[in-house]
Design a protein around this motif. Structure first.
Motif, PDB file in Angstrom:
ATOM      1  N   SER A 136       0.783  -1.161  -0.038  1.00  0.00           N
ATOM      2  CA  SER A 136       0.052  -0.069  -0.087  1.00  0.00           C
ATOM      3  C   SER A 136       0.807   1.283  -0.027  1.00  0.00           C
ATOM      4  CB  SER A 136      -0.975   0.138   1.104  1.00  0.00           C
ATOM      5  OG  SER A 136      -0.231   0.118   2.507  1.00  0.00           O
ATOM      6  N   HIS A 137       2.138   1.123   0.621  1.00  0.00           N
ATOM      7  CA  HIS A 137       2.973   2.463   0.735  1.00  0.00           C
ATOM      8  C   HIS A 137       3.518   2.684  -0.801  1.00  0.00           C
ATOM      9  CE1 HIS A 137       6.064   4.989   1.872  1.00  0.00           C
ATOM     10  NE2 HIS A 137       6.872   4.394   1.383  1.00  0.00           N
ATOM     11  N   LEU A 138       3.770   1.455  -1.447  1.00  0.00           N
ATOM     12  CA  LEU A 138       4.388   1.530  -2.702  1.00  0.00           C
ATOM     13  C   LEU A 138       3.375   2.117  -3.678  1.00  0.00           C
ATOM     14  CD1 LEU A 138       6.725  -1.582  -3.108  1.00  0.00           C
ATOM     15  CD2 LEU A 138       7.483   0.853  -2.709  1.00  0.00           C
ATOM     16  N   GLU A 139       2.254   1.429  -3.316  1.00  0.00           N
ATOM     17  CA  GLU A 139       0.942   1.976  -4.434  1.00  0.00           C
ATOM     18  C   GLU A 139       0.851   3.478  -4.330  1.00  0.00           C
ATOM     19  OE1 GLU A 139      -1.959   1.899  -7.172  1.00  0.00           O
ATOM     20  OE2 GLU A 139      -0.538   0.312  -6.805  1.00  0.00           O
ATOM     21  N   ALA A 140       0.643   3.937  -2.925  1.00  0.00           N
ATOM     22  CA  ALA A 140       0.643   5.247  -2.659  1.00  0.00           C
ATOM     23  C   ALA A 140       1.735   6.393  -3.442  1.00  0.00           C
ATOM     24  CB  ALA A 140       0.710   5.604  -1.194  1.00  0.00           C
ATOM     25  N   GLU A 141       2.938   6.009  -3.165  1.00  0.00           N
ATOM     26  CA  GLU A 141       3.943   6.663  -3.845  1.00  0.00           C
ATOM     27  C   GLU A 141       3.783   6.467  -5.317  1.00  0.00           C
ATOM     28  OE1 GLU A 141       7.924   5.255  -2.860  1.00  0.00           O
ATOM     29  OE2 GLU A 141       7.589   5.702  -0.519  1.00  0.00           O
ATOM     30  N   TYR A 142       3.275   5.447  -5.855  1.00  0.00           N
ATOM     31  CA  TYR A 142       3.255   5.385  -7.365  1.00  0.00           C
ATOM     32  C   TYR A 142       2.091   6.252  -7.955  1.00  0.00           C
ATOM     33  CZ  TYR A 142       1.762   3.228 -11.766  1.00  0.00           C
ATOM     34  OH  TYR A 142       1.507   3.436 -13.101  1.00  0.00           O
ATOM     35  N   SER A 191       0.309  11.166 -10.369  1.00  0.00           N
ATOM     36  CA  SER A 191      -0.253  12.496 -10.410  1.00  0.00           C
ATOM     37  C   SER A 191       0.434  13.622 -10.713  1.00  0.00           C
ATOM     38  CB  SER A 191      -0.976  12.729  -9.088  1.00  0.00           C
ATOM     39  OG  SER A 191      -0.199  12.748  -8.102  1.00  0.00           O
ATOM     40  N   GLU A 192       1.795  13.610 -10.123  1.00  0.00           N
ATOM     41  CA  GLU A 192       2.798  14.719 -10.353  1.00  0.00           C
ATOM     42  C   GLU A 192       3.216  14.728 -11.772  1.00  0.00           C
ATOM     43  OE1 GLU A 192       5.646  13.832  -7.609  1.00  0.00           O
ATOM     44  OE2 GLU A 192       4.869  14.546  -5.987  1.00  0.00           O
ATOM     45  N   SER A 193       3.340  13.401 -12.601  1.00  0.00           N
ATOM     46  CA  SER A 193       3.851  13.508 -13.989  1.00  0.00           C
ATOM     47  C   SER A 193       2.535  14.031 -14.704  1.00  0.00           C
ATOM     48  CB  SER A 193       4.120  11.855 -14.199  1.00  0.00           C
ATOM     49  OG  SER A 193       5.010  11.483 -13.412  1.00  0.00           O
ATOM     50  N   SER A 194       1.549  13.737 -14.396  1.00  0.00           N
ATOM     51  CA  SER A 194       0.147  13.938 -15.410  1.00  0.00           C
ATOM     52  C   SER A 194       0.133  15.453 -15.098  1.00  0.00           C
ATOM     53  CB  SER A 194      -1.040  13.119 -14.959  1.00  0.00           C
ATOM     54  OG  SER A 194      -1.382  13.622 -13.582  1.00  0.00           O
ATOM     55  N   GLY A 195       0.281  15.991 -13.841  1.00  0.00           N
ATOM     56  CA  GLY A 195       0.094  17.488 -13.786  1.00  0.00           C
ATOM     57  C   GLY A 195       1.457  18.232 -14.531  1.00  0.00           C
ATOM     58  N   SER A 197       2.470  17.071 -17.275  1.00  0.00           N
ATOM     59  CA  SER A 197       2.038  16.838 -18.541  1.00  0.00           C
ATOM     60  C   SER A 197       1.089  17.823 -19.134  1.00  0.00           C
ATOM     61  CB  SER A 197       1.414  15.697 -18.869  1.00  0.00           C
ATOM     62  OG  SER A 197       1.011  15.240 -19.921  1.00  0.00           O
ATOM     63  N   ASP A 198       0.060  18.009 -18.203  1.00  0.00           N
ATOM     64  CA  ASP A 198      -0.851  19.240 -18.407  1.00  0.00           C
ATOM     65  C   ASP A 198      -0.247  20.574 -18.599  1.00  0.00           C
ATOM     66  OD1 ASP A 198      -3.037  17.334 -18.356  1.00  0.00           O
ATOM     67  OD2 ASP A 198      -3.498  17.680 -16.200  1.00  0.00           O
ATOM     68  N   SER A 199       0.764  20.856 -17.693  1.00  0.00           N
ATOM     69  CA  SER A 199       1.436  22.097 -17.778  1.00  0.00           C
ATOM     70  C   SER A 199       2.232  22.113 -19.259  1.00  0.00           C
ATOM     71  CB  SER A 199       2.442  22.459 -16.514  1.00  0.00           C
ATOM     72  OG  SER A 199       3.220  21.731 -16.438  1.00  0.00           O
ATOM     73  N   THR A 200       2.967  21.271 -19.470  1.00  0.00           N
ATOM     74  CA  THR A 200       3.511  21.144 -20.903  1.00  0.00           C
ATOM     75  C   THR A 200       2.624  21.154 -21.908  1.00  0.00           C
ATOM     76  OG1 THR A 200       5.063  19.424 -19.897  1.00  0.00           O
ATOM     77  CG2 THR A 200       5.168  19.756 -22.214  1.00  0.00           C
ATOM     78  N   VAL A 201       1.508  20.764 -22.023  1.00  0.00           N
ATOM     79  CA  VAL A 201       0.430  20.974 -22.846  1.00  0.00           C
ATOM     80  C   VAL A 201       0.265  22.309 -22.891  1.00  0.00           C
ATOM     81  CG1 VAL A 201      -1.754  20.307 -23.644  1.00  0.00           C
ATOM     82  CG2 VAL A 201      -0.392  18.388 -23.083  1.00  0.00           C
ATOM     83  N   LYS A 202       0.034  22.818 -22.040  1.00  0.00           N
ATOM     84  CA  LYS A 202      -0.556  24.282 -21.982  1.00  0.00           C
ATOM     85  C   LYS A 202       0.663  25.297 -22.447  1.00  0.00           C
ATOM     86  CE  LYS A 202      -3.917  23.861 -18.190  1.00  0.00           C
ATOM     87  NZ  LYS A 202      -4.280  24.246 -16.953  1.00  0.00           N
ATOM     88  N   ARG A 203       1.901  24.761 -22.123  1.00  0.00           N
ATOM     89  CA  ARG A 203       2.940  25.629 -22.709  1.00  0.00           C
ATOM     90  C   ARG A 203       3.147  25.656 -24.204  1.00  0.00           C
ATOM     91  NH1 ARG A 203       7.706  24.145 -24.024  1.00  0.00           N
ATOM     92  NH2 ARG A 203       7.831  22.243 -22.938  1.00  0.00           N
ATOM     93  N   LEU A 204       2.928  24.355 -24.615  1.00  0.00           N
ATOM     94  CA  LEU A 204       2.958  24.174 -26.078  1.00  0.00           C
ATOM     95  C   LEU A 204       2.044  24.806 -26.939  1.00  0.00           C
ATOM     96  CD1 LEU A 204       3.999  20.427 -26.241  1.00  0.00           C
ATOM     97  CD2 LEU A 204       5.270  22.540 -26.797  1.00  0.00           C
TER      98      LEU A 204
END
Length: 110
Positions: free
Chosen positions: A51-57, A62-66, A68-75
């Motif tokens: 469960s600890h590893l799942e939470a970290e994952y 969520s950090e990566s997709s965030g 990604s969203d900012s990259t899309v907006k910048r592009l």
């Protein structure tokens, strides 16, 4: 007297064997209980670790997709800026291109 002694000795041996068997059985039961307890503790630790590893994952996702969203907006912003510059450049050159085309169309070669 000797036969009585032998009979009593055999009885003592049987009693001792029976007590030893009870001690061995109790030790086996205790060992099995400890193994069961250790297995349950290990399963709990594995579940907690999982469960600890799942939470970290999930946090990493969520950090990566965030980002990604900012990259899309910048592009998208960069693309809009480039489109705007191209439109401005085309509007500056447009009159010259129209004049050149009119010159070529209206000029007759002989």
């Amino acid at each position: 007297m000797d036969p009585m002694r032998g009979q009593g000795g055999i009885q003592m041996l049987l009693t001792a064997e029976h007590e030893a068997q009870q001690i061995v059985t109790a030790a086996r039961n205790l060992k099995m209980a400890r193994l069961k307890q250790a297995k349950e503790e290990a399963e709990r630790e594995v579940a907690n670790y999982r469960s600890h590893l799942e939470a970290e994952y999930q946090k990493h996702i969520s950090e990566s997709s965030g980002s990604s969203d900012s990259t899309v907006k910048r592009l998208e912003a960069e693309t809009e800026a480039k489109i705007q510059r191209l439109k401005e450049s085309a509007s500056k050159v447009s009159p010259e291109v129209v004049q050149m085309l009119l010159k070529y169309i209206t000029t007759v070669r002989t």
